[in-house]
Design a protein around this motif. Structure first.
Motif, short mmCIF file in Angstrom:
data_model
loop_
_atom_site.label_atom_id
_atom_site.label_comp_id
_atom_site.label_asym_id
_atom_site.label_seq_id
_atom_site.Cartn_x
_atom_site.Cartn_y
_atom_site.Cartn_z
N TYR A 37 3.07 1.48 0.55
CA TYR A 37 2.33 0.24 0.67
C TYR A 37 2.98 -0.81 -0.23
O TYR A 37 3.67 -0.49 -1.20
CB TYR A 37 0.88 0.42 0.20
N ARG A 38 2.70 -2.06 0.09
CA ARG A 38 3.07 -3.16 -0.81
C ARG A 38 1.99 -4.23 -0.69
O ARG A 38 1.32 -4.34 0.34
CB ARG A 38 4.45 -3.72 -0.46
N PRO A 39 1.82 -5.04 -1.73
CA PRO A 39 0.85 -6.14 -1.64
C PRO A 39 1.31 -7.12 -0.57
O PRO A 39 2.51 -7.27 -0.32
CB PRO A 39 0.90 -6.77 -3.03
N ALA A 40 0.36 -7.79 0.06
CA ALA A 40 0.69 -8.76 1.09
C ALA A 40 -0.18 -10.00 0.91
O ALA A 40 -1.34 -9.89 0.50
CB ALA A 40 0.45 -8.17 2.47
N PRO A 41 0.35 -11.19 1.20
CA PRO A 41 -0.42 -12.43 1.06
C PRO A 41 -1.69 -12.37 1.92
O PRO A 41 -1.64 -12.02 3.09
CB PRO A 41 0.54 -13.50 1.58
N GLY A 42 -2.81 -12.69 1.32
CA GLY A 42 -4.04 -12.70 2.08
C GLY A 42 -4.66 -11.34 2.30
O GLY A 42 -5.72 -11.23 2.91
N LYS A 43 -3.99 -10.28 1.87
CA LYS A 43 -4.51 -8.93 2.04
C LYS A 43 -4.41 -8.22 0.70
O LYS A 43 -3.62 -8.61 -0.17
CB LYS A 43 -3.69 -8.13 3.05
N GLN A 44 -5.17 -7.17 0.58
CA GLN A 44 -5.04 -6.38 -0.64
C GLN A 44 -3.68 -5.71 -0.67
O GLN A 44 -3.01 -5.64 -1.69
CB GLN A 44 -6.17 -5.36 -0.71
N ARG A 45 -3.25 -5.18 0.47
CA ARG A 45 -1.95 -4.52 0.58
C ARG A 45 -1.66 -4.31 2.07
O ARG A 45 -2.56 -4.42 2.90
CB ARG A 45 -1.99 -3.17 -0.12
N GLU A 46 -0.41 -4.01 2.37
CA GLU A 46 -0.06 -3.66 3.74
C GLU A 46 0.67 -2.34 3.75
O GLU A 46 1.43 -2.03 2.82
CB GLU A 46 0.78 -4.75 4.41
N LEU A 47 0.45 -1.60 4.81
CA LEU A 47 1.17 -0.35 4.98
C LEU A 47 2.57 -0.68 5.48
O LEU A 47 2.73 -1.24 6.55
CB LEU A 47 0.45 0.54 5.98
N VAL A 48 3.56 -0.32 4.71
CA VAL A 48 4.94 -0.59 5.08
C VAL A 48 5.45 0.47 6.06
O VAL A 48 6.03 0.14 7.09
CB VAL A 48 5.84 -0.62 3.83
N ALA A 49 5.23 1.72 5.73
CA ALA A 49 5.70 2.82 6.58
C ALA A 49 4.92 4.08 6.23
O ALA A 49 4.49 4.24 5.09
CB ALA A 49 7.19 3.06 6.39
N SER A 50 4.79 4.96 7.22
CA SER A 50 4.12 6.23 6.98
C SER A 50 4.78 7.31 7.82
O SER A 50 5.45 7.02 8.82
CB SER A 50 2.63 6.14 7.32
N ILE A 51 4.60 8.55 7.36
CA ILE A 51 5.16 9.70 8.08
C ILE A 51 4.14 10.82 8.06
O ILE A 51 3.51 11.06 7.04
CB ILE A 51 6.51 10.12 7.46
N THR A 52 3.97 11.46 9.20
CA THR A 52 2.99 12.52 9.31
C THR A 52 3.63 13.88 9.06
O THR A 52 4.84 14.00 8.85
CB THR A 52 2.37 12.53 10.71
#
Length: 122
Positions: A37-52
């Motif tokens: 995750y990383r912080p994003a403008p207007g959001k608490q954070r954004e999911l950058v990438a994920s792997i199951t």
């Protein structure tokens, strides 16, 4: 004591690459799933990438085609390869992992890394 140890951040120029690592230290059975995750403008954070657990991946639109998430089960590590970096990628990147502590665990435990700074200059 299980911890997620992040490394690989730094200061680079636009167009350069970095590889972030997120290693689970301590006694665990496996990382079930993980991501960044990383912080994003207007959001608490954004999911950058994920792997199951099966290796399926998911990316934010802003990084598709530039970032690649992968995992090394033998090393209990999740990686984020970041290519063609842009100044807007500048952020503190936080990894997470859902961990199976033992081979008979019925539930995963959620952990966060300490964060690693990525700074991209123009």
């Amino acid at each position: 004591q299980v911890q997620l140890v992040e490394s690989g951040g730094g200061l680079v120029q636009a167009g350069d690459s970095l590889r972030l690592s997120c290693e689970a230290s301590g006694s665990i059975f496996s990382i079930f799933a993980g991501g960044w995750y990383r912080p994003a403008p207007g959001k608490q954070r954004e999911l950058v990438a994920s792997i199951t657990s099966s290796g399926d991946t998911n990316y934010a639109d802003a990084v598709k085609g530039r970032f690649t998430i992968s995992r090394d089960n033998a090393k209990n590590t999740v990686y984020l390869q970041m290519n063609s970096l842009k100044p807007e990628d500048t952020a503190v990147y936080y990894c997470y992992a859902d961990i199976l502590i033992t081979a008979t665990s019925k539930f995963t435990v959620h952990y966060w890394g300490q964060g690693t700074q990525v700074t991209v200059s123009s």
